[in-house]
Write a protein that holds these residues in place. Sequence first.
Motif, PDB file in Angstrom:
ATOM      1  N   TYR A  58       0.983  -1.079   0.345  1.00  0.00           N
ATOM      2  CA  TYR A  58       0.354   0.051  -0.727  1.00  0.00           C
ATOM      3  C   TYR A  58       0.661   1.152  -0.467  1.00  0.00           C
ATOM      4  O   TYR A  58       2.071   1.597   0.516  1.00  0.00           O
ATOM      5  CB  TYR A  58      -0.758   0.082   1.171  1.00  0.00           C
ATOM      6  N   PRO A 251      -6.848  -2.488  -8.896  1.00  0.00           N
ATOM      7  CA  PRO A 251      -6.127  -2.903  -7.595  1.00  0.00           C
ATOM      8  C   PRO A 251      -6.873  -4.339  -6.287  1.00  0.00           C
ATOM      9  O   PRO A 251      -7.453  -4.814  -5.973  1.00  0.00           O
ATOM     10  CB  PRO A 251      -7.409  -2.100  -6.699  1.00  0.00           C
ATOM     11  N   GLN A 349     -15.931  -2.434  -3.815  1.00  0.00           N
ATOM     12  CA  GLN A 349     -14.778  -1.981  -4.544  1.00  0.00           C
ATOM     13  C   GLN A 349     -15.912  -0.220  -4.512  1.00  0.00           C
ATOM     14  O   GLN A 349     -16.500  -0.163  -5.788  1.00  0.00           O
ATOM     15  CB  GLN A 349     -14.155  -2.202  -5.526  1.00  0.00           C
ATOM     16  N   ASP A 359      -8.526   3.493  -4.080  1.00  0.00           N
ATOM     17  CA  ASP A 359      -7.518   2.479  -3.766  1.00  0.00           C
ATOM     18  C   ASP A 359      -7.202   2.949  -1.671  1.00  0.00           C
ATOM     19  O   ASP A 359      -6.132   2.550  -1.794  1.00  0.00           O
ATOM     20  CB  ASP A 359      -6.102   2.725  -4.520  1.00  0.00           C
ATOM     21  N   ASP A 360      -7.925   3.230  -1.201  1.00  0.00           N
ATOM     22  CA  ASP A 360      -7.645   3.598  -0.170  1.00  0.00           C
ATOM     23  C   ASP A 360      -8.802   3.742   0.517  1.00  0.00           C
ATOM     24  O   ASP A 360     -10.111   3.164   0.321  1.00  0.00           O
ATOM     25  CB  ASP A 360      -7.313   5.071   0.404  1.00  0.00           C
TER      26      ASP A 360
END
Length: 402
Positions: A58, A251, A349, A359-360
């Motif tokens: 990450y 991702p 998602q 993406d976080d």
Amino acid sequence: MQQTDIAIIGGGIVGLATAYRLLERFPGTSLVVVEKENDVAQHQTGHNSGVLHSGIYYRPGSLKAINCREGNRAMREFCDVEGIKYDVCGKVIVAVGKDELPALEKIYERGQANQVRCTLIDRGQLNELEPYAAGIRAIHVPDAGIVDFTRVCQRLAERIRDGGATISTGTRLTGIARRDGRAILRCTTGDIAARLVVNCAGLYCDRVTRMSGIRPAAKILPFRGEYFELRPEAIPLVKNLIYPVPDPSFPFLGVHFTRMIDGSVECGPNAVLAMAREGYSKTKIDVRDLVESLTYSGFLRMAAKYWRVGAAEMWRSLSKQAFVRALRRLVPDIRSEHLVPAPAGVRAQAVMPDGAMVDDFLIHETENAIHVLNAPSPAATASLNIGTLIVDKLAQRMRAKA
């Protein structure tokens, strides 16, 4: 009407960890966890592969990086106290060809930046750890592990009830209203009036946010993760966790091998758009969910950008041989007859209107509510730390309302 200080919507691991941390810091707080299913951990958590992630992948400084690393430690401490079995078995991230070496190096650099214990190893060292794995180089991550997150949730639920709180299972939320400074949760088992609300509804977190009168920044798109399981005779081909070098623009981590805490080995996941938010099978269709996904501008833009990757995922979904080929890149001795279908999971998602996949972890705050709008993997690993983060935010509001 039931009155409570805090209402948490969602009985998955993030909702339960938040409730646990809240009662740990503020014993005696009036708290209700609302869960539509008849038991906790029935969706993302209950279909989780059980990996205790290290935080190597990450972006440094991100919520995922910070909370995964600290959450891994907190989860192991919780399991130690509660007598829940886990295994810090380690994992390898394997570069099969020279073209993957630059991406492998970048992952290693992220691991170093995130203070994750990791080592670059050569083919000989890889074969000592995973004798049947292919690869010219790899990263060894010794602090990755495995656990049964459903068992963790069951114990969290016990501790929450021991603390005097209520977990209201079989309770579906149908609407949210405001009255006299409180949120009125319209539920199938009766209304609940709460001073503060935490939305941990996972697959439905964006819809719950809309119920509260707020337009969420992103929409949840459900991706089904499809798995196979190794037959007993093939289990010795995998000692622990074997991962490929992931596509940095996508991702998902690619199909990989995961030894489960019960000794079985799962292979996958393949990631395809599900035709229902609870679309655990290829034939499960919910018209509302499907239309909402396919007409969303974010999905259309995402599909235009990732159509090649999406086509490959769909082909692996349709063709077992294509799935086997992807697995054989990592473990060449795998054969089709070694694999039997395993239960699928669905990943919630969050996707922005411009097609960007969030993406976080994404947490949206209002005066009376906290909405967890994106908490896919490694949220289970990080859950106790996410719970602490949310309780920190709740504490500010509780003091303000005191």
